[in-house]
Design a protein around this motif. Structure first.
Motif, PDB file in Angstrom:
ATOM      1  N   ARG B 105       5.502  35.952  29.407  1.00 50.09           N
ATOM      2  CA  ARG B 105       5.267  35.128  28.222  1.00 50.09           C
ATOM      3  C   ARG B 105       3.819  34.646  28.204  1.00 50.09           C
ATOM      4  NH1 ARG B 105       8.153  29.213  27.387  1.00 50.09           N
ATOM      5  NH2 ARG B 105       7.265  28.698  25.353  1.00 50.09           N
ATOM      6  N   LEU B 106       3.202  34.732  27.038  1.00 50.24           N
ATOM      7  CA  LEU B 106       1.830  34.252  26.866  1.00 50.24           C
ATOM      8  C   LEU B 106       1.863  33.043  25.939  1.00 50.24           C
ATOM      9  CD1 LEU B 106      -1.307  34.570  27.024  1.00 50.24           C
ATOM     10  CD2 LEU B 106      -1.116  36.094  25.054  1.00 50.24           C
ATOM     11  N   VAL B 107       1.361  31.919  26.426  1.00 52.53           N
ATOM     12  CA  VAL B 107       1.268  30.706  25.608  1.00 52.53           C
ATOM     13  C   VAL B 107      -0.205  30.434  25.318  1.00 52.53           C
ATOM     14  CG1 VAL B 107       1.798  28.241  25.457  1.00 52.53           C
ATOM     15  CG2 VAL B 107       3.348  29.765  26.707  1.00 52.53           C
ATOM     16  N   PRO B 108      -0.682  30.797  24.124  1.00 53.25           N
ATOM     17  CA  PRO B 108      -2.092  30.533  23.788  1.00 53.25           C
ATOM     18  C   PRO B 108      -2.254  29.043  23.507  1.00 53.25           C
ATOM     19  CG  PRO B 108      -1.072  32.173  22.292  1.00 53.25           C
ATOM     20  CD  PRO B 108       0.032  31.470  23.017  1.00 53.25           C
ATOM     21  N   ILE B 109      -3.309  28.475  24.055  1.00 49.64           N
ATOM     22  CA  ILE B 109      -3.495  27.018  23.946  1.00 49.64           C
ATOM     23  C   ILE B 109      -4.846  26.696  23.311  1.00 49.64           C
ATOM     24  CG2 ILE B 109      -3.655  24.854  25.248  1.00 49.64           C
ATOM     25  CD1 ILE B 109      -1.960  26.172  27.429  1.00 49.64           C
ATOM     26  N   VAL B 110      -4.816  25.723  22.396  1.00 45.98           N
ATOM     27  CA  VAL B 110      -6.071  25.207  21.852  1.00 45.98           C
ATOM     28  C   VAL B 110      -6.405  23.939  22.620  1.00 45.98           C
ATOM     29  CG1 VAL B 110      -7.295  24.453  19.781  1.00 45.98           C
ATOM     30  CG2 VAL B 110      -5.476  26.161  19.600  1.00 45.98           C
TER      31      VAL B 110
END
Lengths: 243, 243
Positions: B105-110
Protein backbone atom coordinates in the motif's frame (compact mmCIF):
# COMPACT_ATOMS: atom_id res chain seq x y z
CA UNK A 1 24.81 25.15 0.88
CA UNK A 2 26.53 24.66 -2.49
CA UNK A 3 28.65 21.55 -3.03
CA UNK A 4 31.50 21.39 -5.50
CA UNK A 5 33.68 18.55 -6.74
CA UNK A 6 37.29 19.77 -6.87
CA UNK A 7 40.57 18.15 -7.97
CA UNK A 8 42.50 16.76 -4.97
CA UNK A 9 45.59 18.94 -5.39
CA UNK A 10 43.41 22.03 -5.29
CA UNK A 11 41.35 20.90 -2.31
CA UNK A 12 44.51 20.03 -0.38
CA UNK A 13 46.28 23.32 -1.16
CA UNK A 14 46.39 26.45 0.99
CA UNK A 15 45.57 30.13 0.52
CA UNK A 16 43.20 31.69 -1.99
CA UNK A 17 42.68 29.53 -5.08
CA UNK A 18 41.35 30.40 -8.50
CA UNK A 19 38.75 27.87 -9.64
CA UNK A 20 39.23 25.91 -12.86
CA UNK A 21 36.80 26.93 -15.64
CA UNK A 22 34.48 23.96 -15.23
CA UNK A 23 33.99 24.48 -11.50
CA UNK A 24 33.71 28.25 -11.93
CA UNK A 25 31.02 27.76 -14.56
CA UNK A 26 29.13 25.26 -12.39
CA UNK A 27 29.27 27.54 -9.37
CA UNK A 28 28.13 30.64 -11.20
CA UNK A 29 25.72 29.33 -13.83
CA UNK A 30 24.26 26.22 -12.24
CA UNK A 31 24.43 26.96 -8.51
CA UNK A 32 24.07 30.76 -8.95
CA UNK A 33 26.49 31.28 -6.10
CA UNK A 34 27.28 34.77 -4.82
CA UNK A 35 30.38 36.43 -3.41
CA UNK A 36 30.80 35.36 0.22
CA UNK A 37 28.74 32.18 -0.17
CA UNK A 38 30.06 29.11 1.60
CA UNK A 39 30.84 26.03 -0.48
CA UNK A 40 31.19 22.40 0.61
CA UNK A 41 34.11 20.88 -1.28
CA UNK A 42 34.87 17.23 -1.96
CA UNK A 43 37.56 15.68 -4.12
CA UNK A 44 35.73 12.37 -4.47
CA UNK A 45 38.76 10.65 -2.91
CA UNK A 46 37.67 10.88 0.70
CA UNK A 47 38.49 14.53 1.46
CA UNK A 48 36.05 17.28 2.31
CA UNK A 49 36.58 20.92 3.12
CA UNK A 50 34.61 24.16 3.38
CA UNK A 51 35.52 27.33 1.51
CA UNK A 52 34.09 30.77 0.91
CA UNK A 53 33.81 32.49 -2.46
CA UNK A 54 36.33 35.28 -2.07
CA UNK A 55 36.38 36.61 -5.65
CA UNK A 56 33.66 36.49 -8.26
CA UNK A 57 33.78 38.09 -11.70
CA UNK A 58 32.06 37.22 -14.98
CA UNK A 59 34.65 34.68 -16.02
CA UNK A 60 36.65 33.91 -12.93
CA UNK A 61 36.11 32.93 -9.34
CA UNK A 62 38.38 32.28 -6.38
CA UNK A 63 37.77 30.53 -3.09
CA UNK A 64 39.39 30.78 0.31
CA UNK A 65 39.37 27.74 2.60
CA UNK A 66 37.65 28.28 5.93
CA UNK A 67 38.09 24.79 7.38
CA UNK A 68 40.74 22.11 7.65
CA UNK A 69 40.69 19.08 5.40
CA UNK A 70 38.31 16.42 6.73
CA UNK A 71 39.04 12.77 5.98
CA UNK A 72 35.76 10.97 5.29
CA UNK A 73 35.63 7.43 6.73
CA UNK A 74 35.38 4.87 3.91
CA UNK A 75 32.09 2.96 3.62
CA UNK A 76 31.77 -0.29 5.62
CA UNK A 77 31.86 -2.27 2.37
CA UNK A 78 33.51 -1.52 -0.98
CA UNK A 79 30.99 -2.61 -3.61
CA UNK A 80 31.96 -3.26 -7.21
CA UNK A 81 28.84 -3.35 -9.38
CA UNK A 82 29.32 -5.57 -12.44
CA UNK A 83 26.46 -4.21 -14.50
CA UNK A 84 25.53 -5.55 -17.90
CA UNK A 85 24.64 -2.41 -19.81
CA UNK A 86 20.94 -1.52 -19.64
CA UNK A 87 18.93 0.78 -21.86
CA UNK A 88 20.12 4.40 -21.58
CA UNK A 89 17.41 5.91 -19.37
CA UNK A 90 17.59 3.00 -16.92
CA UNK A 91 21.39 2.91 -16.96
CA UNK A 92 21.61 6.66 -16.31
CA UNK A 93 19.27 6.33 -13.39
CA UNK A 94 21.18 3.36 -12.05
CA UNK A 95 24.47 5.29 -12.18
CA UNK A 96 22.93 8.13 -10.15
CA UNK A 97 21.56 5.73 -7.53
CA UNK A 98 24.76 3.66 -7.31
CA UNK A 99 26.70 6.87 -6.61
CA UNK A 100 24.17 7.99 -4.00
CA UNK A 101 24.46 4.63 -2.25
CA UNK A 102 28.24 4.84 -2.24
CA UNK A 103 29.18 2.09 -4.70
CA UNK A 104 32.98 2.06 -5.08
CA UNK A 105 33.34 0.96 -8.70
CA UNK A 106 31.03 0.38 -11.66
CA UNK A 107 32.13 -2.12 -14.31
CA UNK A 108 29.80 -1.85 -17.34
CA UNK A 109 29.68 -5.15 -19.21
CA UNK A 110 28.68 -6.03 -22.76
CA UNK A 111 27.26 -9.51 -22.25
CA UNK A 112 25.63 -11.62 -24.94
CA UNK A 113 22.11 -10.24 -24.61
CA UNK A 114 23.03 -6.58 -24.07
CA UNK A 115 21.03 -4.62 -26.64
CA UNK A 116 22.96 -1.36 -26.42
CA UNK A 117 26.29 -0.65 -28.09
CA UNK A 118 28.09 1.63 -25.64
CA UNK A 119 29.94 4.59 -27.13
CA UNK A 120 32.85 6.51 -25.64
CA UNK A 121 30.34 9.22 -24.89
CA UNK A 122 28.31 6.78 -22.75
CA UNK A 123 31.08 6.53 -20.17
CA UNK A 124 31.55 10.31 -20.22
CA UNK A 125 27.83 10.75 -19.59
CA UNK A 126 27.87 8.25 -16.72
CA UNK A 127 30.84 10.04 -15.15
CA UNK A 128 28.99 13.37 -15.38
CA UNK A 129 25.92 11.79 -13.75
CA UNK A 130 28.05 10.38 -10.93
CA UNK A 131 29.75 13.76 -10.44
CA UNK A 132 26.38 15.48 -10.21
CA UNK A 133 25.14 12.85 -7.77
CA UNK A 134 28.16 13.11 -5.45
CA UNK A 135 27.60 16.83 -4.96
CA UNK A 136 23.94 16.14 -4.27
CA UNK A 137 24.47 13.34 -1.76
CA UNK A 138 27.43 15.00 -0.07
CA UNK A 139 29.46 11.81 -0.14
CA UNK A 140 33.24 11.88 -0.03
CA UNK A 141 33.92 9.19 -2.62
CA UNK A 142 33.33 9.38 -6.35
CA UNK A 143 32.40 6.07 -7.97
CA UNK A 144 35.06 4.80 -10.34
CA UNK A 145 33.49 3.97 -13.71
CA UNK A 146 35.40 1.61 -15.98
CA UNK A 147 35.28 1.59 -19.76
CA UNK A 148 32.89 -1.17 -20.91
CA UNK A 149 34.29 -4.70 -20.50
CA UNK A 150 33.50 -7.75 -22.57
CA UNK A 151 32.00 -10.62 -20.63
CA UNK A 152 35.32 -12.48 -20.93
CA UNK A 153 37.24 -9.56 -19.45
CA UNK A 154 34.71 -9.21 -16.65
CA UNK A 155 34.96 -12.92 -15.79
CA UNK A 156 38.57 -12.33 -14.74
CA UNK A 157 37.45 -9.68 -12.24
CA UNK A 158 34.70 -11.66 -10.51
CA UNK A 159 37.10 -13.66 -8.37
CA UNK A 160 39.02 -10.61 -7.11
CA UNK A 161 36.47 -10.40 -4.25
CA UNK A 162 33.44 -12.45 -3.10
CA UNK A 163 30.92 -11.72 -5.85
CA UNK A 164 27.15 -12.19 -5.76
CA UNK A 165 25.38 -13.47 -8.87
CA UNK A 166 21.86 -12.03 -8.89
CA UNK A 167 20.60 -13.42 -12.15
CA UNK A 168 19.99 -17.06 -11.24
CA UNK A 169 16.37 -17.96 -10.51
CA UNK A 170 16.83 -21.27 -8.70
CA UNK A 171 18.62 -20.22 -5.52
CA UNK A 172 17.00 -19.40 -2.17
CA UNK A 173 20.13 -17.84 -0.58
CA UNK A 174 19.52 -14.16 0.24
CA UNK A 175 22.15 -11.45 -0.12
CA UNK A 176 22.26 -11.07 3.68
CA UNK A 177 22.83 -14.75 4.32
CA UNK A 178 25.58 -14.79 1.68
CA UNK A 179 27.25 -11.82 3.41
CA UNK A 180 26.79 -13.31 6.87
CA UNK A 181 28.45 -16.49 5.64
CA UNK A 182 31.60 -14.60 4.63
CA UNK A 183 34.71 -14.25 6.75
CA UNK A 184 34.46 -11.21 9.03
CA UNK A 185 37.58 -9.74 7.39
CA UNK A 186 35.78 -9.32 4.05
CA UNK A 187 35.39 -5.64 3.12
CA UNK A 188 34.92 -5.89 -0.65
CA UNK A 189 31.94 -7.43 -2.41
CA UNK A 190 31.06 -7.69 -6.10
CA UNK A 191 27.50 -7.76 -7.45
CA UNK A 192 26.70 -9.06 -10.94
CA UNK A 193 23.47 -7.82 -12.53
CA UNK A 194 22.40 -9.12 -15.94
CA UNK A 195 20.93 -7.07 -18.80
CA UNK A 196 17.25 -6.73 -19.81
CA UNK A 197 17.56 -10.02 -21.71
CA UNK A 198 19.24 -11.79 -18.74
CA UNK A 199 22.61 -13.52 -18.79
CA UNK A 200 22.84 -16.45 -21.22
CA UNK A 201 22.93 -20.01 -19.81
CA UNK A 202 26.63 -20.22 -20.84
CA UNK A 203 27.42 -16.96 -19.03
CA UNK A 204 25.63 -18.13 -15.89
CA UNK A 205 27.65 -21.32 -15.98
CA UNK A 206 30.94 -19.45 -16.50
CA UNK A 207 30.18 -17.06 -13.65
CA UNK A 208 29.49 -19.94 -11.30
CA UNK A 209 32.62 -21.75 -12.47
CA UNK A 210 34.77 -18.85 -11.21
CA UNK A 211 33.15 -19.05 -7.79
CA UNK A 212 30.47 -16.37 -7.77
CA UNK A 213 27.68 -16.81 -5.22
CA UNK A 214 24.12 -17.11 -6.57
CA UNK A 215 21.62 -15.10 -4.54
CA UNK A 216 17.89 -14.45 -4.78
CA UNK A 217 16.34 -10.98 -4.83
CA UNK A 218 12.89 -12.24 -3.90
CA UNK A 219 10.03 -13.73 -5.88
CA UNK A 220 9.12 -10.84 -8.17
CA UNK A 221 10.82 -10.32 -11.51
CA UNK A 222 12.71 -7.06 -11.10
CA UNK A 223 13.84 -4.71 -13.81
CA UNK A 224 17.60 -4.44 -14.24
CA UNK A 225 17.99 -1.20 -12.30
CA UNK A 226 15.66 -2.33 -9.52
CA UNK A 227 17.64 -5.55 -9.13
CA UNK A 228 20.89 -3.59 -8.84
CA UNK A 229 19.46 -1.22 -6.25
CA UNK A 230 17.92 -4.01 -4.20
CA UNK A 231 21.21 -5.94 -4.12
CA UNK A 232 23.28 -2.86 -3.25
CA UNK A 233 20.87 -1.95 -0.43
CA UNK A 234 20.80 -5.51 0.90
CA UNK A 235 24.61 -5.77 0.93
CA UNK A 236 25.09 -2.39 2.61
CA UNK A 237 22.42 -3.19 5.17
CA UNK A 238 24.08 -6.53 5.96
CA UNK A 239 27.42 -4.80 6.51
CA UNK A 240 25.81 -2.05 8.61
CA UNK A 241 24.40 -4.84 10.79
CA UNK A 242 27.84 -6.40 11.24
CA UNK A 243 29.39 -3.36 12.86
CA UNK B 1 4.58 -14.09 -23.10
CA UNK B 2 2.03 -11.29 -22.75
CA UNK B 3 0.75 -10.36 -19.30
CA UNK B 4 -2.61 -8.77 -18.69
CA UNK B 5 -4.27 -7.32 -15.59
CA UNK B 6 -7.88 -8.49 -15.49
CA UNK B 7 -10.80 -7.82 -13.09
CA UNK B 8 -11.14 -10.64 -10.53
CA UNK B 9 -14.64 -11.72 -11.56
CA UNK B 10 -13.47 -12.20 -15.13
CA UNK B 11 -10.30 -14.07 -14.17
CA UNK B 12 -12.28 -16.36 -11.87
CA UNK B 13 -15.02 -17.13 -14.42
CA UNK B 14 -15.22 -20.11 -16.80
CA UNK B 15 -15.65 -20.60 -20.54
CA UNK B 16 -14.75 -18.17 -23.31
CA UNK B 17 -14.73 -14.55 -22.16
CA UNK B 18 -14.94 -11.34 -24.16
CA UNK B 19 -12.31 -8.85 -22.98
CA UNK B 20 -13.32 -5.40 -21.71
CA UNK B 21 -12.33 -2.56 -24.05
CA UNK B 22 -9.30 -1.41 -22.06
CA UNK B 23 -7.73 -4.88 -21.92
CA UNK B 24 -8.61 -5.58 -25.56
CA UNK B 25 -6.95 -2.34 -26.59
CA UNK B 26 -3.85 -3.08 -24.51
CA UNK B 27 -3.56 -6.57 -25.90
CA UNK B 28 -3.96 -5.57 -29.53
CA UNK B 29 -2.32 -2.15 -29.71
CA UNK B 30 0.37 -2.26 -27.04
CA UNK B 31 1.27 -5.94 -26.88
CA UNK B 32 0.43 -6.64 -30.56
CA UNK B 33 -0.92 -10.03 -29.60
CA UNK B 34 -2.14 -12.47 -32.25
CA UNK B 35 -4.90 -15.08 -32.38
CA UNK B 36 -3.75 -18.19 -30.52
CA UNK B 37 -1.18 -16.29 -28.39
CA UNK B 38 -0.95 -17.31 -24.74
CA UNK B 39 -1.54 -14.64 -22.10
CA UNK B 40 -0.53 -14.60 -18.42
CA UNK B 41 -3.40 -13.15 -16.43
CA UNK B 42 -3.36 -11.59 -12.97
CA UNK B 43 -6.12 -9.83 -11.07
CA UNK B 44 -3.73 -8.02 -8.75
CA UNK B 45 -5.46 -9.68 -5.80
CA UNK B 46 -3.32 -12.80 -5.63
CA UNK B 47 -4.77 -14.82 -8.52
CA UNK B 48 -2.99 -15.85 -11.70
CA UNK B 49 -4.17 -17.85 -14.69
CA UNK B 50 -3.14 -18.58 -18.26
CA UNK B 51 -5.45 -18.07 -21.25
CA UNK B 52 -5.27 -18.23 -25.02
CA UNK B 53 -6.62 -15.61 -27.40
CA UNK B 54 -9.50 -17.47 -29.00
CA UNK B 55 -11.12 -14.61 -30.95
CA UNK B 56 -9.51 -11.48 -32.33
CA UNK B 57 -11.22 -8.85 -34.49
CA UNK B 58 -10.58 -5.16 -34.99
CA UNK B 59 -12.57 -4.08 -31.96
CA UNK B 60 -13.12 -7.18 -29.93
CA UNK B 61 -11.15 -10.02 -28.48
CA UNK B 62 -12.00 -13.10 -26.45
CA UNK B 63 -9.89 -15.44 -24.37
CA UNK B 64 -10.28 -19.04 -23.31
CA UNK B 65 -8.67 -20.19 -20.05
CA UNK B 66 -6.12 -22.97 -20.44
CA UNK B 67 -5.09 -23.32 -16.78
CA UNK B 68 -6.70 -23.41 -13.36
CA UNK B 69 -6.60 -20.39 -11.09
CA UNK B 70 -3.31 -20.18 -9.21
CA UNK B 71 -3.26 -18.57 -5.77
CA UNK B 72 -0.04 -16.53 -5.40
CA UNK B 73 1.50 -16.72 -1.90
CA UNK B 74 1.43 -13.29 -0.24
CA UNK B 75 4.80 -11.58 0.33
CA UNK B 76 6.61 -12.31 3.61
CA UNK B 77 5.93 -8.76 4.76
CA UNK B 78 3.11 -6.34 3.96
CA UNK B 79 4.76 -2.95 3.54
CA UNK B 80 2.84 0.30 3.69
CA UNK B 81 4.93 3.10 2.26
CA UNK B 82 4.03 6.48 3.80
CA UNK B 83 5.56 8.66 1.13
CA UNK B 84 5.57 12.44 1.32
CA UNK B 85 4.92 13.46 -2.28
CA UNK B 86 8.10 13.96 -4.31
CA UNK B 87 8.55 15.81 -7.59
CA UNK B 88 6.61 14.13 -10.42
CA UNK B 89 9.44 12.33 -12.27
CA UNK B 90 10.85 10.93 -9.03
CA UNK B 91 7.44 10.03 -7.65
CA UNK B 92 6.49 8.22 -10.87
CA UNK B 93 9.69 6.26 -10.76
CA UNK B 94 9.20 5.45 -7.10
CA UNK B 95 5.68 4.12 -7.75
CA UNK B 96 7.03 1.78 -10.44
CA UNK B 97 9.78 0.47 -8.18
CA UNK B 98 7.51 0.09 -5.14
CA UNK B 99 5.14 -2.03 -7.25
CA UNK B 100 8.04 -4.12 -8.59
CA UNK B 101 9.25 -4.75 -5.05
CA UNK B 102 5.78 -5.79 -3.95
CA UNK B 103 4.81 -2.94 -1.62
CA UNK B 104 1.26 -3.56 -0.38
CA UNK B 105 0.00 0.00 0.00
CA UNK B 106 1.23 3.48 -0.89
CA UNK B 107 -0.03 6.40 1.20
CA UNK B 108 0.97 9.68 -0.48
CA UNK B 109 1.29 12.44 2.09
CA UNK B 110 1.21 16.21 1.81
CA UNK B 111 3.57 17.18 4.61
CA UNK B 112 4.66 20.72 5.41
CA UNK B 113 7.59 20.91 3.00
CA UNK B 114 6.00 19.04 0.09
CA UNK B 115 6.42 21.31 -2.94
CA UNK B 116 3.90 19.61 -5.22
CA UNK B 117 0.14 20.06 -5.09
CA UNK B 118 -1.24 16.65 -6.01
CA UNK B 119 -4.19 16.62 -8.40
CA UNK B 120 -6.79 13.92 -8.84
CA UNK B 121 -4.97 13.05 -12.03
CA UNK B 122 -1.79 12.36 -10.03
CA UNK B 123 -3.34 9.36 -8.31
CA UNK B 124 -4.78 8.13 -11.60
CA UNK B 125 -1.30 8.36 -13.16
CA UNK B 126 0.30 6.49 -10.23
CA UNK B 127 -2.32 3.73 -10.54
CA UNK B 128 -1.61 3.40 -14.27
CA UNK B 129 2.13 3.18 -13.53
CA UNK B 130 1.56 0.48 -10.92
CA UNK B 131 -0.70 -1.44 -13.32
CA UNK B 132 1.97 -1.32 -16.01
CA UNK B 133 4.61 -2.43 -13.51
CA UNK B 134 2.60 -5.39 -12.23
CA UNK B 135 2.32 -6.86 -15.72
CA UNK B 136 6.05 -6.36 -16.21
CA UNK B 137 7.15 -7.92 -12.92
CA UNK B 138 4.61 -10.74 -13.07
CA UNK B 139 3.58 -10.21 -9.46
CA UNK B 140 0.18 -11.30 -8.22
CA UNK B 141 -0.61 -8.28 -6.06
CA UNK B 142 -1.40 -4.76 -7.22
CA UNK B 143 -0.24 -2.02 -4.87
CA UNK B 144 -3.12 -0.13 -3.27
CA UNK B 145 -2.64 3.62 -3.78
CA UNK B 146 -4.53 5.93 -1.43
CA UNK B 147 -5.70 9.42 -2.26
CA UNK B 148 -3.22 11.95 -0.80
CA UNK B 149 -3.44 12.31 2.98
CA UNK B 150 -2.64 15.35 5.06
CA UNK B 151 0.14 14.83 7.59
CA UNK B 152 -2.50 14.83 10.36
CA UNK B 153 -4.47 12.08 8.66
CA UNK B 154 -1.32 10.07 8.07
CA UNK B 155 -0.30 10.35 11.74
CA UNK B 156 -3.36 8.28 12.66
CA UNK B 157 -2.18 5.47 10.38
CA UNK B 158 1.42 5.20 11.61
CA UNK B 159 0.49 3.24 14.73
CA UNK B 160 -1.60 0.65 12.87
CA UNK B 161 1.62 -1.37 12.42
CA UNK B 162 5.27 -1.01 13.50
CA UNK B 163 6.43 1.93 11.38
CA UNK B 164 10.00 2.96 10.53
CA UNK B 165 10.85 6.67 10.43
CA UNK B 166 13.65 7.14 7.89
CA UNK B 167 14.05 10.87 8.04
CA UNK B 168 15.85 11.32 11.34
CA UNK B 169 19.59 11.88 11.07
CA UNK B 170 20.64 11.12 14.65
CA UNK B 171 19.84 7.43 14.97
CA UNK B 172 22.23 4.52 14.39
CA UNK B 173 19.55 1.79 14.38
CA UNK B 174 19.43 0.05 10.99
CA UNK B 175 16.21 -1.15 9.33
CA UNK B 176 17.34 -4.76 9.81
CA UNK B 177 17.99 -4.37 13.52
CA UNK B 178 14.62 -2.65 13.94
CA UNK B 179 12.92 -5.57 12.16
CA UNK B 180 14.91 -8.15 14.10
CA UNK B 181 13.81 -6.48 17.32
CA UNK B 182 10.14 -6.95 16.46
CA UNK B 183 7.96 -9.82 17.66
CA UNK B 184 8.18 -12.75 15.26
CA UNK B 185 4.41 -12.53 14.65
CA UNK B 186 4.79 -9.14 12.95
CA UNK B 187 3.86 -9.33 9.25
CA UNK B 188 3.07 -5.67 8.52
CA UNK B 189 5.55 -2.81 8.53
CA UNK B 190 5.16 0.86 7.67
CA UNK B 191 7.95 3.04 6.24
CA UNK B 192 7.81 6.84 6.41
CA UNK B 193 9.87 8.76 3.83
CA UNK B 194 10.01 12.56 3.93
CA UNK B 195 9.83 14.93 0.95
CA UNK B 196 12.73 16.67 -0.85
CA UNK B 197 12.66 19.35 1.87
CA UNK B 198 12.60 16.74 4.69
CA UNK B 199 10.01 16.46 7.42
CA UNK B 200 9.72 19.52 9.66
CA UNK B 201 11.02 19.33 13.25
CA UNK B 202 7.42 19.37 14.49
CA UNK B 203 6.46 16.52 12.16
CA UNK B 204 9.45 14.45 13.28
CA UNK B 205 8.41 15.00 16.88
CA UNK B 206 4.78 14.07 16.19
CA UNK B 207 5.82 10.91 14.33
CA UNK B 208 7.99 9.83 17.24
CA UNK B 209 5.24 10.65 19.72
CA UNK B 210 2.97 8.04 18.08
CA UNK B 211 5.66 5.39 18.44
CA UNK B 212 7.39 5.24 15.06
CA UNK B 213 10.89 3.76 15.07
CA UNK B 214 13.72 6.01 13.83
CA UNK B 215 16.16 4.17 11.54
CA UNK B 216 19.27 5.14 9.62
CA UNK B 217 19.74 4.52 5.91
CA UNK B 218 23.52 4.95 6.07
CA UNK B 219 25.80 7.96 6.04
CA UNK B 220 25.09 9.39 2.58
CA UNK B 221 22.27 11.84 1.98
CA UNK B 222 19.85 9.97 -0.26
CA UNK B 223 17.30 11.44 -2.60
CA UNK B 224 13.70 10.78 -1.64
CA UNK B 225 13.17 7.91 -4.07
CA UNK B 226 16.50 6.31 -3.23
CA UNK B 227 15.70 6.45 0.48
CA UNK B 228 12.35 4.73 -0.15
CA UNK B 229 13.92 2.00 -2.27
CA UNK B 230 16.72 1.39 0.21
CA UNK B 231 14.29 1.07 3.11
CA UNK B 232 11.92 -1.23 1.20
CA UNK B 233 14.82 -3.46 0.14
CA UNK B 234 16.26 -3.56 3.65
CA UNK B 235 12.90 -4.49 5.20
CA UNK B 236 12.17 -7.20 2.63
CA UNK B 237 15.66 -8.62 2.98
CA UNK B 238 15.29 -8.72 6.78
CA UNK B 239 12.01 -10.63 6.45
CA UNK B 240 13.48 -12.99 3.83
CA UNK B 241 16.21 -13.75 6.36
CA UNK B 242 13.66 -14.57 9.05
CA UNK B 243 12.00 -17.40 7.16
Amino acid sequence: MHTLLLPSDLLLSEGEQTLPDAQMHHLVTVLRAKLGDKVDLTDGCGHKRVAEISQLAKRSAAITFISDVEQVPPPAVEITLFQCIAKPARMDWLVEKAQELGVKRLVPIVSEFVQIKPKDSSVERWVRIAEAAITQCNSGYLMQIDAPHTWKEALLLFSEQPTLLTDLRETVRTCSSAINGMDSSVRKVGIIVGPEGDLSPAELEQAQAVGTIPVTLGTNILRVETAALYAISAVEEAFAQRK
